[in-house]
Design an enzyme around this catalytic site. Structure first.
Site, PDB file in Angstrom:
ATOM      1  CD  GLU A  22       2.965  19.106  10.865  1.00 26.49           C
ATOM      2  OE1 GLU A  22       3.487  18.073  11.310  1.00 26.49           O
ATOM      3  OE2 GLU A  22       3.119  20.235  11.363  1.00 26.49           O
ATOM      4  CG  ASP A  78       2.251  22.988  10.174  1.00 26.55           C
ATOM      5  OD1 ASP A  78       1.459  22.067  10.397  1.00 26.55           O
ATOM      6  OD2 ASP A  78       3.485  22.851  10.191  1.00 26.55           O
ATOM      7  CD  GLU A 106       2.578  25.619  13.995  1.00 25.98           C
ATOM      8  OE1 GLU A 106       2.782  24.693  14.772  1.00 25.98           O
ATOM      9  OE2 GLU A 106       3.455  26.102  13.253  1.00 25.98           O
TER      10      GLU A 106
END
Ligand SMILES: *[C@@H]1O[C@H](CO)[C@@H](O)[C@H](O)[C@H]1NC(C)=O
Length: 290
Positions: free
Chosen positions: A106, A108, A110
């Site tokens: 992953e 990310d 955010e």
């Protein structure tokens, strides 16, 4: 081995890589699947090339969209205008993931909301083979709710670069002896959800539903990325678009490393490599390399 095949493919673009058809114009629903309640995803404009999309979060549901294609390396960018006012507890994301389950990869970005007037935090993280305690978090040098700003992930065989308005704020390098996302194709995801248990002041401040619905807007999404819709991954099933050469071996130069240092000095709010409480047995190996 895998890498050299790709580079070969890029170098021999005319022969190998351009056999796939040119990318046709595609509307939002051609490119993405909706996640969560369908009526919480509003396509505000769509000319078949570029879209403006609003995601909504209320008591009944969050929402999001996921690319239909999966990718093995690419440059992904989008403009986002974050939830304004009291956004505490909300989490807005733009990320790549190989899927749930053990050993997943992953990458990310955010955004963790906050009480009115208090700053958002931008979390960046990388998961490789299921290990993902690698956060660098930043305050932003502007109000991300006042206007659209560009957030970008560059993911190539050498490193992952996180950029805000074309300013690099982090690079995550590949080391041959350490896990790195390089074989599992990933989908691009954008979501807005209730992260009350975690997001704001470590979960102390929850969502105030009296402010719902919460809305975040995305526009100008672009992915110049190698499509690989083979769940097993592997270079032979990748198709890399024109333009790949601009990012496939990109690393930060002195100026880019300079902006990373600037962001770390002035805006960093958390660095896993400085969190001794979390790593009592010693920091992950990459923390002491350069
Ligand atoms: C929210 O604001 C507080 C106070 O300024 C700050 O400590 C915190 O890092 C901010 N962001 C989040 C996501 O909690």
């Amino acid at each position: 081995m895998a890498t050299s095949m790709l580079l070969l493919c890029v170098a021999a673009a005319a022969a190998v890589c351009s056999m796939a058809p040119a990318v046709a114009a595609a509307g939002f629903y051609d490119k993405f699947d909706v996640v969560g309640a369908r009526d919480h995803v509003r396509v505000l404009s769509d000319d078949g090339k570029s879209q403006q999309v609003a995601l909504t979060l209320d008591r009944s549901s969050g929402s999001g969209f996921t690319s239909k294609d999966t990718y093995l390396f690419g440059e992904f960018s989008v403009q986002m205008k974050l939830v304004g006012g009291n956004s505490a507890g909300t989490v807005t994301s733009f990320y790549l993931s190989s899927g749930e389950g053990e050993g997943h990869d992953e990458i990310d970005i955010e955004f963790m909301g906050n009480l009115s007037g208090d700053p958002y935090v931008m979390n960046t993280n990388v998961w490789a083979n299921g290990d993902g305690k690698k956060e660098h978090q930043f305050y932003l040098w502007f109000d991300p709710t006042a206007d659209y700003h560009v957030y970008k992930i560059i993911w190539n065989p050498k490193n992952i670069i996180f950029q805000v308005d074309d300013v690099p704020v982090r690079t995550f390098k590949k080391y041959d002896d350490l896990a790195y996302p390089q074989s599992k194709p990933m989908r691009l995801h954008a979501t807005l959800w209730d992260g009350s248990y975690w997001a704001t002041r470590h979960g102390d401040v929850k969502i105030d539903w009296s402010g719902a619905p919460f809305v975040v807007s995305y526009r100008g999404y672009s992915a110049n990325a190698c499509v690989n819709n083979n769940p097993a991954g592997g270079w032979s099933s990748s198709w890399c678009p024109e333009g790949t050469a601009a990012w496939i071996s990109r690393e930060l130069d002195g100026a880019g490393l300079g902006t990373v240092a600037w962001a770390e000095r002035n805006y960093m709010s958390y660095n896993y490599c400085a969190d001794g409480w979390r790593f009592p047995q010693g920091f992950p190996a990459e923390c002491s390399r350069n």
